[in-house]
Design a protein around this motif. Structure first.
Motif, PDB file in Angstrom:
ATOM      1  N   VAL A   1       5.984  28.813  71.683  1.00  6.55           N
ATOM      2  CA  VAL A   1       7.394  29.110  71.946  1.00  6.55           C
ATOM      3  C   VAL A   1       7.940  30.017  70.849  1.00  6.55           C
ATOM      4  CG1 VAL A   1       7.760  26.921  73.146  1.00  6.55           C
ATOM      5  CG2 VAL A   1       8.175  27.059  70.688  1.00  6.55           C
ATOM      6  N   THR A   2       9.084  30.618  71.145  1.00  8.52           N
ATOM      7  CA  THR A   2       9.765  31.450  70.155  1.00  8.52           C
ATOM      8  C   THR A   2      11.239  31.473  70.489  1.00  8.52           C
ATOM      9  OG1 THR A   2       9.929  33.668  69.195  1.00  8.52           O
ATOM     10  CG2 THR A   2       9.308  33.525  71.506  1.00  8.52           C
ATOM     11  N   ASN A   3      12.080  31.703  69.474  1.00  6.37           N
ATOM     12  CA  ASN A   3      13.523  31.768  69.726  1.00  6.37           C
ATOM     13  C   ASN A   3      14.048  33.194  69.678  1.00  6.37           C
ATOM     14  OD1 ASN A   3      13.432  32.390  67.016  1.00  6.37           O
ATOM     15  ND2 ASN A   3      15.149  31.056  66.433  1.00  6.37           N
ATOM     16  N   SER A   4      13.153  34.172  69.690  1.00  6.91           N
ATOM     17  CA  SER A   4      13.551  35.575  69.609  1.00  6.91           C
ATOM     18  C   SER A   4      13.147  36.287  70.882  1.00  6.91           C
ATOM     19  CB  SER A   4      12.880  36.233  68.402  1.00  6.91           C
ATOM     20  OG  SER A   4      11.475  36.305  68.615  1.00  6.91           O
ATOM     21  N   GLN A   5      13.435  37.586  70.943  1.00  5.65           N
ATOM     22  CA  GLN A   5      13.021  38.393  72.078  1.00  5.65           C
ATOM     23  C   GLN A   5      11.538  38.745  72.029  1.00  5.65           C
ATOM     24  OE1 GLN A   5      14.791  39.416  74.921  1.00  5.65           O
ATOM     25  NE2 GLN A   5      16.087  37.759  74.137  1.00  5.65           N
ATOM     26  N   THR A   6      10.885  38.373  70.944  1.00  7.68           N
ATOM     27  CA  THR A   6       9.453  38.620  70.823  1.00  7.68           C
ATOM     28  C   THR A   6       8.690  37.695  71.762  1.00  7.68           C
ATOM     29  OG1 THR A   6       9.747  39.191  68.508  1.00  7.68           O
ATOM     30  CG2 THR A   6       7.514  38.673  69.214  1.00  7.68           C
TER      31      THR A   6
ATOM     32  N   ALA B   1       7.719  32.098  76.128  1.00  6.88           N
ATOM     33  CA  ALA B   1       8.656  33.220  76.032  1.00  6.88           C
ATOM     34  C   ALA B   1       7.918  34.512  76.358  1.00  6.88           C
ATOM     35  CB  ALA B   1       9.291  33.289  74.642  1.00  6.88           C
ATOM     36  N   GLY B   2       6.878  34.402  77.145  1.00  7.63           N
ATOM     37  CA  GLY B   2       6.183  35.576  77.637  1.00  7.63           C
ATOM     38  C   GLY B   2       4.913  35.910  76.891  1.00  7.63           C
ATOM     39  N   LEU B   3       4.057  36.698  77.560  1.00 11.70           N
ATOM     40  CA  LEU B   3       2.791  37.198  77.017  1.00 11.70           C
ATOM     41  C   LEU B   3       2.815  38.716  77.089  1.00 11.70           C
ATOM     42  CD1 LEU B   3      -0.373  37.101  76.358  1.00 11.70           C
ATOM     43  CD2 LEU B   3      -0.674  36.965  78.856  1.00 11.70           C
ATOM     44  N   ARG B   4       2.365  39.374  75.981  1.00  9.87           N
ATOM     45  CA  ARG B   4       2.229  40.825  76.010  1.00  9.87           C
ATOM     46  C   ARG B   4       0.856  41.214  75.472  1.00  9.87           C
ATOM     47  NH1 ARG B   4       5.613  45.589  72.815  1.00  9.87           N
ATOM     48  NH2 ARG B   4       4.805  47.321  74.084  1.00  9.87           N
ATOM     49  N   ILE B   5       0.157  42.055  76.254  1.00 12.20           N
ATOM     50  CA  ILE B   5      -1.145  42.594  75.859  1.00 12.20           C
ATOM     51  C   ILE B   5      -0.949  44.094  75.741  1.00 12.20           C
ATOM     52  CG2 ILE B   5      -3.569  42.847  76.516  1.00 12.20           C
ATOM     53  CD1 ILE B   5      -3.138  40.278  78.249  1.00 12.20           C
ATOM     54  N   THR B   6      -1.150  44.664  74.544  1.00 10.64           N
ATOM     55  CA  THR B   6      -0.703  46.033  74.299  1.00 10.64           C
ATOM     56  C   THR B   6      -1.614  46.772  73.332  1.00 10.64           C
ATOM     57  OG1 THR B   6       1.281  47.338  73.752  1.00 10.64           O
ATOM     58  CG2 THR B   6       0.830  45.392  72.380  1.00 10.64           C
ATOM     59  N   ASN B   7      -1.266  48.055  73.128  1.00 13.04           N
ATOM     60  CA  ASN B   7      -1.887  48.902  72.104  1.00 13.04           C
ATOM     61  C   ASN B   7      -3.403  49.010  72.274  1.00 13.04           C
ATOM     62  OD1 ASN B   7      -1.970  50.596  69.879  1.00 13.04           O
ATOM     63  ND2 ASN B   7      -1.994  48.896  68.377  1.00 13.04           N
ATOM     64  N   GLY B   8      -3.803  49.316  73.513  1.00 10.87           N
ATOM     65  CA  GLY B   8      -5.215  49.577  73.754  1.00 10.87           C
ATOM     66  C   GLY B   8      -6.116  48.371  73.647  1.00 10.87           C
ATOM     67  N   SER B   9      -5.583  47.169  73.818  1.00 12.58           N
ATOM     68  CA  SER B   9      -6.424  45.973  73.789  1.00 12.58           C
ATOM     69  C   SER B   9      -7.424  46.031  74.940  1.00 12.58           C
ATOM     70  CB  SER B   9      -5.576  44.707  73.901  1.00 12.58           C
ATOM     71  OG  SER B   9      -4.731  44.564  72.774  1.00 12.58           O
ATOM     72  N   ARG B  10      -8.593  45.431  74.724  1.00 11.77           N
ATOM     73  CA  ARG B  10      -9.646  45.474  75.736  1.00 11.77           C
ATOM     74  C   ARG B  10     -10.202  44.084  76.004  1.00 11.77           C
ATOM     75  NH1 ARG B  10     -13.968  47.572  73.906  1.00 11.77           N
ATOM     76  NH2 ARG B  10     -13.372  47.936  71.727  1.00 11.77           N
TER      77      ARG B  10
ATOM     78  N   TYR C   1      15.574  36.319  80.426  1.00 10.90           N
ATOM     79  CA  TYR C   1      16.372  37.287  81.163  1.00 10.90           C
ATOM     80  C   TYR C   1      16.018  38.690  80.705  1.00 10.90           C
ATOM     81  CZ  TYR C   1      19.172  33.529  83.086  1.00 10.90           C
ATOM     82  OH  TYR C   1      19.581  32.410  83.764  1.00 10.90           O
ATOM     83  N   GLY C   2      15.700  39.531  81.672  1.00 13.44           N
ATOM     84  CA  GLY C   2      15.355  40.912  81.362  1.00 13.44           C
ATOM     85  C   GLY C   2      13.977  41.102  80.792  1.00 13.44           C
ATOM     86  N   LYS C   3      13.159  40.063  80.785  1.00 18.05           N
ATOM     87  CA  LYS C   3      11.846  40.125  80.145  1.00 18.05           C
ATOM     88  C   LYS C   3      10.771  39.630  81.102  1.00 18.05           C
ATOM     89  CE  LYS C   3      11.178  37.489  76.620  1.00 18.05           C
ATOM     90  NZ  LYS C   3      11.096  36.824  75.287  1.00 18.05           N
ATOM     91  N   PRO C   4       9.660  40.378  81.283  1.00 16.40           N
ATOM     92  CA  PRO C   4       8.584  39.888  82.154  1.00 16.40           C
ATOM     93  C   PRO C   4       7.931  38.625  81.597  1.00 16.40           C
ATOM     94  CG  PRO C   4       8.355  42.242  81.718  1.00 16.40           C
ATOM     95  CD  PRO C   4       9.388  41.726  80.760  1.00 16.40           C
ATOM     96  N   GLY C   5       7.327  37.853  82.513  1.00 20.57           N
ATOM     97  CA  GLY C   5       6.515  36.738  82.043  1.00 20.57           C
ATOM     98  C   GLY C   5       5.246  37.229  81.384  1.00 20.57           C
ATOM     99  N   ILE C   6       4.620  38.263  81.987  1.00 16.83           N
ATOM    100  CA  ILE C   6       3.411  38.869  81.418  1.00 16.83           C
ATOM    101  C   ILE C   6       3.582  40.388  81.456  1.00 16.83           C
ATOM    102  CG2 ILE C   6       0.927  39.243  81.686  1.00 16.83           C
ATOM    103  CD1 ILE C   6       0.690  36.497  82.925  1.00 16.83           C
ATOM    104  N   THR C   7       3.305  41.025  80.322  1.00 15.84           N
ATOM    105  CA  THR C   7       3.298  42.483  80.237  1.00 15.84           C
ATOM    106  C   THR C   7       1.932  42.940  79.732  1.00 15.84           C
ATOM    107  OG1 THR C   7       5.659  42.539  79.707  1.00 15.84           O
ATOM    108  CG2 THR C   7       4.373  44.521  79.201  1.00 15.84           C
TER     109      THR C   7
END
Length: 690
Positions: free
Chosen positions: A67-72, A92-101, A114-120
């Protein structure tokens, strides 16, 4: 590394790598049976960024709630490779980014704010696998699952909720994706139409993402009012339009992702219909359970054919029936099922191994149906038949007086492959058990019917004329195509069979038409007695046969309770046995209290059978202390009383019989068809549920 149960509010940043075949593993110790959220990383109360994997390789995480209390986002994979998450909640969501493989997120939860995907998945990340997760986001987010400029992403077997926002979006250069076996619901509050329907697309694929992308075997819920599909900026309102315009989604459905169970309403299209060969498919669902074949649904998927779409395998069904026999499983007079010839001693028990015998599977059997007979009892008493290893219940299946032979059909749950027989009397008794069938995950489904008479030799019902069955004579009864029984497809029938006016002692054999006559019995009688017994018998050529094994004539009556066939909605839930009613005592049900007292002459008793979605019940009904001769009629509440009988008794005697009866509004009704009060006892052995 195993992490003890607890809450760890600090941010966890992973930069060190494991090795191929030897990854670094962070595993939360499960506190209970819940596969997600056993150990908590991060905090809502103070600054926290959850888990970040930055530039590392060969790292795995299991059984964590983040969990997190920020927009991160709770979980971020930043330029990392070969990272795997199993049963992780990214709340508070999952993000996979920056050329991860080669990042896998499986059997988890991902919730966007609100305004944030569950998974990006973005930043040119490749080879991402999102499988068997539950994903949710609120309005104003671009999508619940957003894949942006990341080719080769697999989105398989997820249950995706987007509250008036797009469910799954492939944006930018996200070509070569696979979107299969997902359940997508973009409705407001998961069921209502959205104010802005344009934002509530089910699956959207941008022009630069269409090349090599496969969309199929999904279910898109239409209740949001948004277009189920958008492909290369063109919206499609129906699945046929989508397939015609794109060549995609040939096995998709635009339908509710969930349908409640019913007897005759629509069934869920997600059941037993997934593409088992899709990339990223797991052998288990999000809860860790293996696939289950729903016997009430046709298998239309690939592979085994019975994988469900979405993150969770439906398991809201019971067992189904395989007719068998009749064949003898137990005979204490002849060392069948027991090591030697010996009557069951006073207050003694016999444990009968049924699994793996007489065609019964060695495993997976939940209950057996047997015709149980007691003979040569030296004192009055009763028999209790119950699951092996279970505490002995305070119920009964057969009640006898000294010297009498009588039978009763018993359907009893199986534990450890066995069932137990307890002689509750001060004398010895011989016990016989003849198999009628068993319940498991494969077989036929029951169809309950309102009681109706199929055979009565006293009044030319089911036979050409009024004539008792002669000594050692046979009656072949047509059962299919009558009284609500279909003309074809019937594998077995359940009837209450009664013998009346027998001129000599004997027994009746009920068996499939056209087979060799078995050396088993279904009813036993003495001269002049009226005796009933419930019989479940396989059907051959649309018929069953009745053989009078006695030197005298006897009239035979048969009242149908239901039938089995290969298709249907009802599955059996073995239970108990437990006592649902005893008029000798105060009985409290979920809706009322019935004070102790007899059921009056020609009066009725309502019995509550409280279980969700119950259509029929398997009961042992006992009458005791009757003041006069008579019979009981057991029938569905709120229906007209049928002209049938279930149990016949003489003044002063205790008599039991199994009853399978249709249930209306969680109730059945029992009519005391006698001119004097009686006490009635009802024991529940299982229910047929939809």
């Amino acid at each position: 590394m195993e992490i003890a149960w607890g809450t760890y509010p600090e941010e966890l940043v992973i930069t060190r790598s494991g090795q191929p075949g030897a990854p670094i593993v962070f595993r939360g110790r499960p506190r209970d049976t819940s596969p997600q959220g056993s150990v908590r990383i991060g905090a809502m109360e103070g600054p926290s960024k959850g888990i970040t994997v930055r530039g590392a390789e060969f790292v795995e995480f299991e059984n964590l709630a983040v969990v997190t209390n920020s927009q991160t986002p709770s979980v971020t994979v930043d330029g990392a490779n070969q990272v795997k998450f199993t049963a992780v909640g990214a709340f508070a969501g999952l993000r996979i980014t920056n050329g991860s493989r080669q990042v896998t997120f499986a059997r988890g939860d991902a919730n966007g704010g609100y305004g944030k995907p569950g998974i990006t998945v973005d930043g040119g990340s490749t080879g991402t696998v999102l499988t068997t997760n539950t994903v949710f986001t609120y309005s104003q987010a671009p999508a619940s699952v957003l894949v942006d400029g990341s080719p080769g992403t697999v989105v398989v077997s997820n249950t995706v909720y987007g509250d008036c926002t797009t469910g799954i979006a492939l944006d930018g250069a996200s070509a070569g994706a696979v979107v299969e076996n997902n359940l997508v619901d973009t409705a407001r509050a998961q069921s209502d139409r959205c104010a802005d329907t344009a934002a509530a697309t089910g699956i959207a694929v941008a022009p630069a993402a269409t090349a090599g992308t496969v969309v199929d075997y999904n279910v898109v819920d239409p209740r949001s009012g948004g277009a189920p599909y958008r492909w290369a900026d063109t919206g499609y309102q129906t699945r046929p339009e989508f397939t015609a315009g794109t060549g995609q989604g040939a096995h998709d459905f635009v339908a509710k992702i969930y349908e409640p169970k019913s007897l005759d309403g629509p069934q869920s299209v997600a059941r037993d219909s997934a593409d088992e060969t899709a990339p990223g498919m797991l052998p288990v669902d999000t809860t860790g359970r293996a696939a289950a074949d729903d016997p009430t649904v046709r298998n239309t998927g690939t592979g085994t054919g019975y994988r469900d779409r979405g993150a969770v395998e439906g398991r809201d069904f019971g067992s189904v029936f395989t007719p068998a026999g009749p064949v003898r499983l137990l005979d204490t007079r002849a060392a069948v099922g027991v090591p030697g010839v010996q009557a069951v001693p006073a207050f003694g028990q016999v444990d009968l191994h049924v699994a793996g015998t007489a065609g019964i599977p060695a495993s997976g059997v939940t209950a057996v149906t047997m015709n149980v007979t007691v003979t040569d009892p030296t004192q009055a008493g009763h028999l209790r038949v119950y699951p092996h290893g279970q505490e002995r219940p305070d119920t009964s299946n057969l009640n006898w007086t000294a010297g009498r032979t009588l039978a009763n059909q018993v359907t009893v749950p199986v534990k450890d492959g066995k069932v137990s027989f307890y002689n509750h009397s001060g004398g010895t008794v011989h016990v016989l058990a003849d198999l009628a069938g068993y319940y498991s995950d494969k077989g036929d489904l029951f169809h309950s019917l309102s009681p109706s008479r199929l055979l009565d030799t006293r009044s030319a019902v089911g036979v050409p004329g009024v004539q008792a069955v002669p000594a050692f004579g046979q009656v072949d009864l047509q059962v299919t195509g009558l009284a609500g029984i279909p003309a074809s497809g019937v594998t077995a029938v359940t009837m209450n069979v009664t013998v009346t006016d027998p001129t000599e002692a004997g027994h009746l054999r009920v068996y499939p038409h056209g087979i060799a006559r078995p050396d088993t019995s279904s009813l036993n009688w003495t001269s002049g007695r009226t005796v009933p017994n419930l019989v479940t018998v396989p059907v051959k050529d649309g018929k069953v046969s009745f053989y009078n094994h006695s030197g005298g004539t006897a009239h035979v009556i048969a009242d149908v309770a239901g039938y089995y066939s290969g298709e249907g909605r009802l599955t059996f839930e073995p239970t108990g046995p437990w006592r649902a009613m005893d008029t000798r005592k105060d009985v409290q049900s979920p809706s009322s209290v019935r004070p102790a007292g007899t059921v009056g002459a020609f009066d009725t008793l309502d019995v509550e059978i409280y279980a969700p979605n119950t259509a029929a019940a398997t009961l042992n009904v006992t009458v005791t202390e009757p003041g006069a001769d008579g019979h009981l009629i057991v029938y569905p509440s709120n229906e007209l009383m049928p002209a049938v009988s279930n149990l016949n008794f003489q003044a002063g005697e205790t008599v039991a019989n199994q009853v399978v009866v249709k249930v209306n509004r969680n109730r059945i009704t029992i009519r005391n068809a006698s001119p004097a009060p009686v006490h009635i006892v009802v024991d529940l052995f299982g229910t047929q549920n939809y």
